[in-house]
Design an enzyme around this catalytic site. Structure first.
Site, mmCIF file in Angstrom:
data_model
loop_
_atom_site.group_PDB
_atom_site.id
_atom_site.type_symbol
_atom_site.label_atom_id
_atom_site.label_comp_id
_atom_site.label_asym_id
_atom_site.label_seq_id
_atom_site.Cartn_x
_atom_site.Cartn_y
_atom_site.Cartn_z
ATOM 1 N N LYS A 1 -15.189 -1.234 -2.781
ATOM 2 C CA LYS A 1 -15.574 -0.331 -3.063
ATOM 3 C C LYS A 1 -16.127 0.589 -2.503
ATOM 4 O O LYS A 1 -16.477 1.393 -3.303
ATOM 5 C CB LYS A 1 -16.916 -1.883 -3.631
ATOM 6 C CG LYS A 1 -18.164 -1.302 -4.119
ATOM 7 C CD LYS A 1 -19.429 -1.826 -4.071
ATOM 8 C CE LYS A 1 -19.894 -2.352 -2.841
ATOM 9 N NZ LYS A 1 -21.038 -1.456 -2.472
ATOM 10 N N ASN A 2 -16.636 0.451 -1.041
ATOM 11 C CA ASN A 2 -17.249 1.503 -0.681
ATOM 12 C C ASN A 2 -16.114 2.599 -0.358
ATOM 13 O O ASN A 2 -16.529 3.805 0.022
ATOM 14 C CB ASN A 2 -17.625 0.752 0.594
ATOM 15 C CG ASN A 2 -19.209 0.332 0.612
ATOM 16 O OD1 ASN A 2 -19.551 0.013 -1.064
ATOM 17 N ND2 ASN A 2 -19.717 0.040 1.603
ATOM 18 N N CYS B 1 -34.798 0.442 -0.423
ATOM 19 C CA CYS B 1 -34.348 -0.204 -1.445
ATOM 20 C C CYS B 1 -34.173 -1.840 -0.833
ATOM 21 O O CYS B 1 -34.964 -1.822 0.421
ATOM 22 C CB CYS B 1 -32.637 -0.316 -1.169
ATOM 23 S SG CYS B 1 -32.454 0.301 0.427
ATOM 24 N N ARG C 1 -33.944 3.845 4.792
ATOM 25 C CA ARG C 1 -32.215 3.652 4.188
ATOM 26 C C ARG C 1 -32.702 5.325 3.995
ATOM 27 O O ARG C 1 -31.967 5.970 3.061
ATOM 28 C CB ARG C 1 -31.158 3.376 3.504
ATOM 29 C CG ARG C 1 -31.366 2.070 3.616
ATOM 30 C CD ARG C 1 -30.381 1.670 2.754
ATOM 31 N NE ARG C 1 -28.881 1.908 2.672
ATOM 32 C CZ ARG C 1 -28.458 1.147 1.976
ATOM 33 N NH1 ARG C 1 -27.996 0.188 1.397
ATOM 34 N NH2 ARG C 1 -26.615 1.322 2.169
ATOM 35 N N VAL D 1 -31.638 8.942 3.907
ATOM 36 C CA VAL D 1 -30.834 10.555 4.405
ATOM 37 C C VAL D 1 -31.089 11.597 4.791
ATOM 38 O O VAL D 1 -29.832 12.513 4.313
ATOM 39 C CB VAL D 1 -30.287 10.977 2.368
ATOM 40 C CG1 VAL D 1 -29.692 9.475 1.809
ATOM 41 C CG2 VAL D 1 -31.407 11.641 1.914
ATOM 42 N N ASP D 2 -31.315 12.187 5.863
ATOM 43 C CA ASP D 2 -31.963 13.270 7.107
ATOM 44 C C ASP D 2 -30.437 13.692 7.170
ATOM 45 O O ASP D 2 -29.796 15.085 7.479
ATOM 46 C CB ASP D 2 -33.124 12.779 7.947
ATOM 47 C CG ASP D 2 -33.154 11.240 8.705
ATOM 48 O OD1 ASP D 2 -32.241 10.651 8.164
ATOM 49 O OD2 ASP D 2 -33.546 11.826 9.632
ATOM 50 N N ASP E 1 -22.942 -5.542 6.548
ATOM 51 C CA ASP E 1 -22.453 -6.030 4.422
ATOM 52 C C ASP E 1 -22.059 -7.574 5.402
ATOM 53 O O ASP E 1 -21.309 -8.427 3.888
ATOM 54 C CB ASP E 1 -21.543 -5.353 4.023
ATOM 55 C CG ASP E 1 -21.774 -4.053 4.122
ATOM 56 O OD1 ASP E 1 -23.425 -4.196 4.369
ATOM 57 O OD2 ASP E 1 -21.735 -3.457 3.895
ATOM 58 N N ARG F 1 -22.262 -5.851 -8.666
ATOM 59 C CA ARG F 1 -21.699 -3.951 -7.943
ATOM 60 C C ARG F 1 -20.482 -4.727 -7.383
ATOM 61 O O ARG F 1 -20.351 -3.453 -6.754
ATOM 62 C CB ARG F 1 -23.203 -4.580 -6.697
ATOM 63 C CG ARG F 1 -24.749 -3.121 -8.437
ATOM 64 C CD ARG F 1 -25.634 -3.343 -7.472
ATOM 65 N NE ARG F 1 -25.189 -2.487 -6.430
ATOM 66 C CZ ARG F 1 -25.832 -2.576 -5.352
ATOM 67 N NH1 ARG F 1 -26.414 -2.801 -4.795
ATOM 68 N NH2 ARG F 1 -24.992 -1.319 -5.036
HETATM 69 C C1 UD1 Z 1 -22.459 2.250 4.255
HETATM 70 C C2 UD1 Z 1 -22.368 1.469 3.107
HETATM 71 C C3 UD1 Z 1 -22.973 -0.116 3.326
HETATM 72 C C4 UD1 Z 1 -23.264 0.129 4.531
HETATM 73 C C5 UD1 Z 1 -23.657 0.420 5.216
HETATM 74 C C6 UD1 Z 1 -23.206 0.340 7.435
HETATM 75 C C7 UD1 Z 1 -21.435 2.327 1.404
HETATM 76 C C8 UD1 Z 1 -21.477 2.942 0.082
HETATM 77 N N1 UD1 Z 1 -22.870 1.678 1.832
HETATM 78 O O1 UD1 Z 1 -23.756 2.449 3.408
HETATM 79 O O2 UD1 Z 1 -22.083 -0.840 2.443
HETATM 80 O O3 UD1 Z 1 -23.642 -2.022 4.692
HETATM 81 O O4 UD1 Z 1 -22.791 1.610 5.669
HETATM 82 O O5 UD1 Z 1 -22.457 -0.099 7.016
HETATM 83 O O6 UD1 Z 1 -20.635 2.779 1.815
HETATM 84 N N2 UD1 Z 1 -29.176 6.408 8.522
HETATM 85 C C9 UD1 Z 1 -30.502 7.438 8.916
HETATM 86 N N3 UD1 Z 1 -30.272 8.524 8.334
HETATM 87 C C10 UD1 Z 1 -29.845 9.019 7.336
HETATM 88 C C11 UD1 Z 1 -28.262 8.052 7.214
HETATM 89 C C12 UD1 Z 1 -28.100 6.701 7.493
HETATM 90 O O7 UD1 Z 1 -31.586 7.499 10.017
HETATM 91 O O8 UD1 Z 1 -28.545 10.140 7.041
HETATM 92 C C13 UD1 Z 1 -29.431 5.267 9.411
HETATM 93 C C14 UD1 Z 1 -29.588 3.729 8.049
HETATM 94 O O9 UD1 Z 1 -30.931 4.247 7.124
HETATM 95 C C15 UD1 Z 1 -28.655 2.900 9.288
HETATM 96 C C16 UD1 Z 1 -27.898 3.684 9.683
HETATM 97 O O10 UD1 Z 1 -28.086 4.735 9.598
HETATM 98 O O11 UD1 Z 1 -29.993 2.396 9.502
HETATM 99 C C17 UD1 Z 1 -26.420 3.143 8.807
HETATM 100 O O12 UD1 Z 1 -26.528 3.818 7.442
HETATM 101 P P1 UD1 Z 1 -25.397 4.463 7.005
HETATM 102 O O13 UD1 Z 1 -24.197 4.386 7.758
HETATM 103 O O14 UD1 Z 1 -25.540 6.073 6.818
HETATM 104 O O15 UD1 Z 1 -25.477 3.678 6.109
HETATM 105 P P2 UD1 Z 1 -24.493 3.694 4.506
HETATM 106 O O16 UD1 Z 1 -23.699 4.960 4.318
HETATM 107 O O17 UD1 Z 1 -26.213 4.286 3.527
#
Ligand code: UD1
Length: 463
Positions: free
Chosen positions: A59-60, A159, A164, A166-167, A350, A442
């Site tokens: 999925k991811n 969530c 989470r 996206v910075d 996960d 999902r």
């Molecule tokens: C992806 C996966 C999710 C999995 C996660 C970690 C997808 C669609 N989802 O989520 O299933 O649980 O990887 O393996 O592929 N962070 C920040 N700022 C950012 C981005 C991330 O602080 O801009 C932090 C997050 O809050 C978290 C950590 O970095 O604590 C890792 O998150 P990230 O690897 O980005 O997870 P996703 O890509 O959202």
């Protein structure tokens, strides 16, 4: 919202009323209405699983490969596409952006084919209504910026598993020259008039989505980009492999440093999606928790070594076969094994909830530490309702295993929490009802049918 007299009767059940209230509060609820949202899964536990389970495409990986289609005006064909609610959401989003979609995801289709053709970008907005349901919508940001020079993406809110942010995605886009503003709940990103420029991007934290967005933006940027402390998840390697097949020039696949030499355009390609390592790990735990045996077909152990190591330490036998992986826990006494979640190749966050369900049935204690996401222990009170003995101390949970859990009414709060409750139900004595299974839909395709085919007593109660 109207509902039938039958559902009126059902709604008098306090557990159902509670579930409906929780659905009302949940921004990720399906748009289809209560009927789908109220589906429940009933399990009568205690059956040892024995059989074969086919593992689908990840999925991811699909959720980042699909937006990659925005990078070219030629068609991108993906095969081994899983049939999941999140894939439908991404199809809906891409269609809104003007991408032509041709899908043959029927269960009977030989290769589950999805062709995405972004002749032109018709619209550059990922609206709130789709982003609220699926955070991975933010993965259109990089491709839109790179190809179209502009993207408007609803800010993903909090969530069930933490804030989470996206910075880091945005900082990576800025490093490539984009201007970012936040307005009215939307991220507004614009590339400079000459397009994105190659740059050094150093992620302070490993981020899967951030790395994917950076990679997709960099492939069309002018010059060279170095992505350091990149995530190394197999889904990222799959994305990079597909992008290279489309004409990109990415080196360092599978490592934490990706070097991208920008190219002016990408072209058509066909790519088979890598097997889902989390689905694989989840069914491996299903075999273990029922002290049964499952052949997981269409996957390979190299994708989930950390989970295999922990399963073996707990006492489960694992062997590679020609077509997959055999997991055998028949007549094994399982031991408690500590786990700390880490970015790949560490133990995946996960799989944390599923591991907790398993450890609840092992002998001895296990400490489970969540180091990726805050607030990812929402399944703990639900497992406790099934008799699990779990204490949380900050980011760690101590699980004291016991041989038998007992069936109960439980409620899922996110995808992995929901499957962990199904796993616990398979091992529990008596009946378990898992509410709010739209989370499950999902990420897990026909989970009841697959488990039932291997001896589980499980069925879906339609809302
Ligand atoms: C992806 C996966 C999710 C999995 C996660 C970690 C997808 C669609 N989802 O989520 O299933 O649980 O990887 O393996 O592929 N962070 C920040 N700022 C950012 C981005 C991330 O602080 O801009 C932090 C997050 O809050 C978290 C950590 O970095 O604590 C890792 O998150 P990230 O690897 O980005 O997870 P996703 O890509 O959202």
């Amino acid at each position: 919202m109207s509902h039938s007299p039958v559902s009126d009767l059902v709604l008098r059940d306090p557990a159902v009323a509670e579930a409906r209230h929780a659905i009302d509060q949940d921004p990720t609820r399906p748009a289809k209405g209560y009927a789908a949202a109220m589906d429940r899964i009933r399990i009568r536990g205690g059956h040892r699983l024995d059989g074969t389970i086919p593992i689908g495409g990840a999925k991811n990986a699909a959720l980042t490969l699909m937006p990659a289609a925005l990078l070219t005006d030629q068609p991108l064909t993906l095969t081994n596409v899983p049939r999941l609610a999140d894939i439908d959401s991404m199809i809906a989003l891409l269609s809104q952006l003007g991408v032509g979609v041709n899908a043959n995801l029927d269960v009977a289709a030989p290769d589950r084919r999805l062709t995405l053709h972004a002749r032109a970008v018709a619209c550059a907005t990922a609206p709130y209504d789709i982003v609220r349901k699926m955070r991975a919508s933010v993965l259109v940001l990089g491709p839109l910026l790179a190809r179209h020079g502009h993207a408007r993406v609803s800010q993903p809110g909090g969530c069930a598993i933490g804030t989470r942010p996206v910075d880091l995605h945005l900082k990576a886009m800025e490093a490539l020259g984009a201007t970012i503003t936040l307005e009215g709940g939307y991220i507004e990103a614009r590339a400079p008039s000459g397009g994105l420029k190659g740059a050094d991007i150093v992620f302070p934290t490993v981020t899967v989505g951030g790395t994917e967005n950076a990679l997709m933006a960099a492939v069309l940027a002018d010059g060279e980009t170095l992505i350091e402390n990149a995530a190394r998840e197999p889904e990222i390697t799959d994305l990079a492999t597909c992008l290279n097949a489309m004409g990109a020039r990415i080196e360092g696949l599978g490592t934490n440093t990706l070097r991208v030499r920008g190219v002016p355009r990408l072209h058509a390609a066909t790519h088979a999606i890598v097997a889902d390592r989390i689905e694989t790990g989840t069914y491996a735990v299903a075999a273990a928790i029922t002290r049964g045996r499952l052949h997981l077909q269409g996957t390979r152990r190299g994708l989930f070594e950390a989970v295999i190591d922990h399963l073996q330490e707990a006492g489960v036998a694992i062997a590679s076969t020609e077509t997959g992986v055999l997991v055998d826990a028949r007549d094994h006494e399982l031991r408690g094994v500590d786990v700390m979640t880490k970015p790949y190749p560490g133990f995946p966050t996960d799989m944390q909830a599923q591991w907790m369900a398993l450890m609840s049935t092992a002998s001895g204690a296990a400490m489970i530490t969540e180091s990726i996401f805050e607030n990812r222990f929402m399944h703990v009170p639900e497992l406790a309702r099934m008799g699990a003995d779990i204490n949380i101390h900050g980011g760690s949970a101590i699980v004291r295993g016991r041989r038998r859990l007992s069936g109960a009414q439980v409620m899922a709060t996110d995808l992995r929490a929901s499957v962990c409750l199904v796993l616990a139900g398979l091992a529990a004595e008596g009946e378990t009802i898992v509410n709010r299974v739209y989370h499950l839909d999902r990420g897990y395709e026909t989970v009841e049918a697959r488990l039932a085919a291997c001896g589980a007593e499980i069925n879906r109660l339609r809302g």
